[in-house]
Design an enzyme around this catalytic site. Structure first.
Site, mmCIF file in Angstrom:
data_model
loop_
_atom_site.group_PDB
_atom_site.id
_atom_site.type_symbol
_atom_site.label_atom_id
_atom_site.label_comp_id
_atom_site.label_asym_id
_atom_site.label_seq_id
_atom_site.Cartn_x
_atom_site.Cartn_y
_atom_site.Cartn_z
ATOM 1 N N SER A 128 -35.452 37.679 10.265
ATOM 2 C CA SER A 128 -35.413 36.457 9.456
ATOM 3 C C SER A 128 -35.124 36.763 7.998
ATOM 4 C CB SER A 128 -36.740 35.707 9.532
ATOM 5 O OG SER A 128 -36.677 34.575 8.666
ATOM 6 N N LYS A 183 -40.287 35.281 16.530
ATOM 7 C CA LYS A 183 -39.227 34.821 15.619
ATOM 8 C C LYS A 183 -38.910 33.340 15.872
ATOM 9 C CE LYS A 183 -35.696 34.671 12.755
ATOM 10 N NZ LYS A 183 -34.600 33.932 13.194
ATOM 11 N N HIS A 186 -41.586 31.372 14.302
ATOM 12 C CA HIS A 186 -41.332 31.389 12.845
ATOM 13 C C HIS A 186 -40.362 30.265 12.487
ATOM 14 C CE1 HIS A 186 -38.499 32.280 9.609
ATOM 15 N NE2 HIS A 186 -39.488 32.855 8.962
ATOM 16 N N ASN A 187 -39.289 30.147 13.244
ATOM 17 C CA ASN A 187 -38.310 29.098 12.959
ATOM 18 C C ASN A 187 -38.890 27.706 13.193
ATOM 19 O OD1 ASN A 187 -36.693 31.361 12.699
ATOM 20 N ND2 ASN A 187 -34.913 30.413 13.633
ATOM 21 N N GLU A 190 -40.860 26.911 10.296
ATOM 22 C CA GLU A 190 -39.898 26.626 9.215
ATOM 23 C C GLU A 190 -39.436 25.157 9.290
ATOM 24 O OE1 GLU A 190 -36.613 29.518 9.142
ATOM 25 O OE2 GLU A 190 -35.224 27.845 9.050
ATOM 26 N N TYR A 191 -39.157 24.676 10.479
ATOM 27 C CA TYR A 191 -38.776 23.264 10.655
ATOM 28 C C TYR A 191 -39.876 22.353 10.116
ATOM 29 C CZ TYR A 191 -34.711 23.620 13.886
ATOM 30 O OH TYR A 191 -33.487 23.823 14.459
HETATM 31 P P1 NDP Z 1 -22.278 34.669 14.507
HETATM 32 O O1 NDP Z 1 -23.455 34.164 15.225
HETATM 33 O O2 NDP Z 1 -21.331 33.716 13.906
HETATM 34 O O3 NDP Z 1 -21.472 35.652 15.497
HETATM 35 C C1 NDP Z 1 -20.231 36.222 15.134
HETATM 36 C C2 NDP Z 1 -20.148 37.633 15.662
HETATM 37 O O4 NDP Z 1 -20.268 37.637 17.085
HETATM 38 C C3 NDP Z 1 -18.818 38.280 15.349
HETATM 39 O O5 NDP Z 1 -19.035 39.644 15.061
HETATM 40 C C4 NDP Z 1 -18.063 38.078 16.651
HETATM 41 O O6 NDP Z 1 -17.000 39.001 16.821
HETATM 42 C C5 NDP Z 1 -19.154 38.356 17.627
HETATM 43 N N1 NDP Z 1 -18.868 37.867 18.975
HETATM 44 C C6 NDP Z 1 -18.826 36.588 19.398
HETATM 45 N N2 NDP Z 1 -18.536 36.536 20.718
HETATM 46 C C7 NDP Z 1 -18.411 37.818 21.138
HETATM 47 C C8 NDP Z 1 -18.134 38.419 22.385
HETATM 48 N N3 NDP Z 1 -17.965 37.675 23.492
HETATM 49 N N4 NDP Z 1 -18.071 39.754 22.442
HETATM 50 C C9 NDP Z 1 -18.274 40.506 21.341
HETATM 51 N N5 NDP Z 1 -18.537 40.003 20.133
HETATM 52 C C10 NDP Z 1 -18.608 38.664 20.039
HETATM 53 O O7 NDP Z 1 -22.732 35.725 13.381
HETATM 54 P P2 NDP Z 1 -23.954 35.733 12.365
HETATM 55 O O8 NDP Z 1 -23.749 36.954 11.559
HETATM 56 O O9 NDP Z 1 -24.134 34.419 11.679
HETATM 57 O O10 NDP Z 1 -25.246 35.907 13.293
HETATM 58 C C11 NDP Z 1 -25.409 37.007 14.158
HETATM 59 C C12 NDP Z 1 -26.697 36.844 14.932
HETATM 60 O O11 NDP Z 1 -27.784 36.784 14.027
HETATM 61 C C13 NDP Z 1 -26.773 35.550 15.755
HETATM 62 O O12 NDP Z 1 -27.464 35.789 16.958
HETATM 63 C C14 NDP Z 1 -27.592 34.636 14.882
HETATM 64 O O13 NDP Z 1 -28.277 33.635 15.630
HETATM 65 C C15 NDP Z 1 -28.555 35.616 14.237
HETATM 66 N N6 NDP Z 1 -29.120 35.207 12.971
HETATM 67 C C16 NDP Z 1 -28.356 34.583 12.025
HETATM 68 C C17 NDP Z 1 -28.895 34.211 10.817
HETATM 69 C C18 NDP Z 1 -28.048 33.559 9.783
HETATM 70 O O14 NDP Z 1 -28.607 33.192 8.731
HETATM 71 N N7 NDP Z 1 -26.748 33.416 9.989
HETATM 72 C C19 NDP Z 1 -30.312 34.460 10.501
HETATM 73 C C20 NDP Z 1 -31.004 35.176 11.515
HETATM 74 C C21 NDP Z 1 -30.428 35.507 12.700
HETATM 75 P P3 NDP Z 1 -15.516 38.626 16.281
HETATM 76 O O15 NDP Z 1 -15.498 39.032 14.839
HETATM 77 O O16 NDP Z 1 -14.629 39.478 17.117
HETATM 78 O O17 NDP Z 1 -15.319 37.167 16.480
#
Ligand code: NDP
Length: 478
Positions: A128, A183, A186-187, A190-191
């Site tokens: 988080s 986690k 936690h969310n 947060e809501y």
């Molecule tokens: P996203 O959730 O937008 O995911 C994008 C990434 O996933 C890219 O690297 C993409 O690769 C990859 N991807 C998607 N589909 C596939 C696939 N089938 N095979 C391989 N790679 C794939 O990215 P975030 O950085 O926002 O979040 C990452 C994780 O962290 C998520 O689970 C999210 O829920 C969690 N998270 C996010 C937070 C936030 O504030 N954003 C906070 C806490 C947790 P490509 O570049 O090739 O498309």
């Protein structure tokens, strides 16, 4: 092999986590992403990180020292499953796969089990703090085995946020999916926190007559006391913001439909399954739901409101009442959140120390707040605390706040301003306090229509009354 840790998935979270890891003494970080352009962009932009880039999973695995340790940061769901399978195909027994995404804890339990059968360690770790936290120090909630934690613990400790006393915001939550469960909660909290702050703003504005900039000052003031928290702080910043296009308060030009990505809903679903009332969190999820149903709201706009308006005698006193209502409702939301963690731990066989959880939420994460230190103290004093709100410190705080809380809930109702978070948490508090609940009448109704039986207050046994006959009572069992 030259890297001791790797990151798979280099969107905003993965890229920032990789940079955080690379900035720590002793780490060399391997990076890989499905589309290699993303890897190249990251490596080119951050030569100081000295990343070891890979264009395939095989190359990635070959660049890691044993036991190989990789953190997956991709979209939750099928993308995570796909990446786990790719990694498992190139990893060897003893290697460690960490999922740092927002996985459903039930998926984590399944994945941990599958990987264990292949001799691999699987650690579901909730992370988080958003992108900022990933880069500068998140709060980390890892599950998985003790054996895996012996390797990943020190790595997590090196990148986690630090609380005021210098302790890293990470602890081994428990086995298999417990980290992702915590986690998720936690969310959920947060809501609730966000909803309660939003209700405070709404009441201060619509009943108190304060302008957004004045409310920003109120929040800044609150942030110096027991409400001191990241969410209160950023709320003040958002309320201060002026829209550059129109010159109006930013909050007035934003469409009032709250989005959500699912973790709040999951928290409520889990609580329902476990039979644990977390009404404050549920109200927050439902309030977002109501906000994003424009057609219902359009038809609802015709409904009658109060026939008289609320005149405040003392605006400052009202502001203080709202502060107290917010504090008390927040205590209830955390109490409910910890209750669902406690219940789940029993259900899934996790040994979770609630005090340690409160401590790792003190910094790095979205709900970081001064009063988490108090929660940690309460659970340290009594690890078996059945309801956080009844711990001496919080019983005293809610006791002092309750008159204000009641005035705010009744004022909101009289003014026709929705305050579901405040109202439901007060009802929960009064429900906990009640020596007799109307549940006795519900038992009577159930016995009447379905012969569901009941117990008596004056002795053991299970009874049924012949409602359709002579209304005599029969004892059904001991
Ligand atoms: P996203 O959730 O937008 O995911 C994008 C990434 O996933 C890219 O690297 C993409 O690769 C990859 N991807 C998607 N589909 C596939 C696939 N089938 N095979 C391989 N790679 C794939 O990215 P975030 O950085 O926002 O979040 C990452 C994780 O962290 C998520 O689970 C999210 O829920 C969690 N998270 C996010 C937070 C936030 O504030 N954003 C906070 C806490 C947790 P490509 O570049 O090739 O498309």
């Amino acid at each position: 092999p030259e890297a001791n840790i790797g990151v798979v998935g280099l969107a905003v979270m993965g890229a920032n986590l990789a940079r955080n890891l690379a900035s720590r003494e002793g780490n060399r970080v391997a990076v890989v992403n499905r589309s290699p352009e993303r890897t190249r962009t990251l490596v080119d932009a951050h030569p100081e990180a000295n990343f070891v880039p890979a264009e395939s999973m095989a190359e990635f695995a070959a660049s890691l020292t044993r036991p190989r340790t990789a953190i997956i940061m991709v979209q939750a769901g099928s993308a995570t499953d796909a990446v786990i399978q790719e990694l498992a195909a190139v990893f060897e027994p003893g290697d460690i796969i960490i999922d740092g995404g927002n996985a459903q804890f039930t998926d984590t339990i399944r994945r941990e089990h599958e990987m264990r059968q292949r001799g691999l360690h699987f650690v579901g770790a909730g992370i988080s703090g958003g992108e900022e936290g990933a880069l500068n120090g998140p709060s980390i909630m890892p599950g998985g085995s003790d054996e895996a934690y012996a390797t990943v613990g020190p790595i997590f400790e090196s990148i986690a946020a630090r609380a005021d006393d210098g302790e890293p915001c990470v602890t081994h939550v428990g086995s298999d999916g417990s980290g992702h469960f915590v986690k998720m909660v936690h969310n959920g909290i947060e809501y609730a926190d966000m909803q309660l702050i939003a209700e405070s703003y709404d009441l201060l504005r619509r009943v108190g007559g304060l302008e957004p900039a004045e409310i920003a000052d109120v929040f800044a003031e609150w942030n110096t006391g027991e409400l001191d928290s990241y969410l209160i702080e950023i709320t003040g910043e958002v309320l201060k913001q002026i829209d550059t296009r129109t010159g109006r308060p930013f909050v007035d030009v934003v469409l009032d439909q709250a989005g959500q990505k699912g973790t709040g809903t999951w928290t409520v679903q889990s609580a329902l399954t476990l039979g644990t009332p977390i009404s404050g969190i549920a109200e927050a999820v439902f309030a977002r739901g109501l906000s994003s149903h424009p057609e219902q709201r359009l038809s609802g706009a015709r409904l009658a409101g109060p026939s008289t308006s609320v005149e405040l005698e003392d605006r400052d006193a009202f502001v203080e009442d709202v502060r107290q209502a917010l504090y008390a409702s927040k205590i209830v939301a955390y109490s409910q959140g910890f209750d669902v963690i406690r219940t789940a731990a029993r259900q899934y066989g996790w040994r979770i120390d609630p005090s340690a959880i409160a401590k790792i939420w003190r910094a790095g994460c979205i709900i970081q707040a001064r009063f988490l230190g108090r929660i940690a103290d309460a659970y340290r004093a009594d690890a078996d605390l059945v309801a956080l709100v009844t711990a001496p410190f919080f019983a005293d705080a809610t006791g002092r706040a309750q008159d204000s809380w009641r005035r705010v809930v009744s004022t909101a109702a009289l003014a026709g301003v929705p305050a579901p978070g405040f109202g439901s948490s007060l009802a929960y508090y009064d429900g906990l306090r009640a020596t007799r609940l109307p549940a006795a009448l519900i038992q009577g109704q159930r016995d009447y229509f379905g012969a569901h039986t009941y117990r008596r207050v004056d002795g053991p046994g299970v009874f049924h009354t012949e409602w359709s006959g002579d209304r005599s009572e029969t004892q059904i069992s001991e």
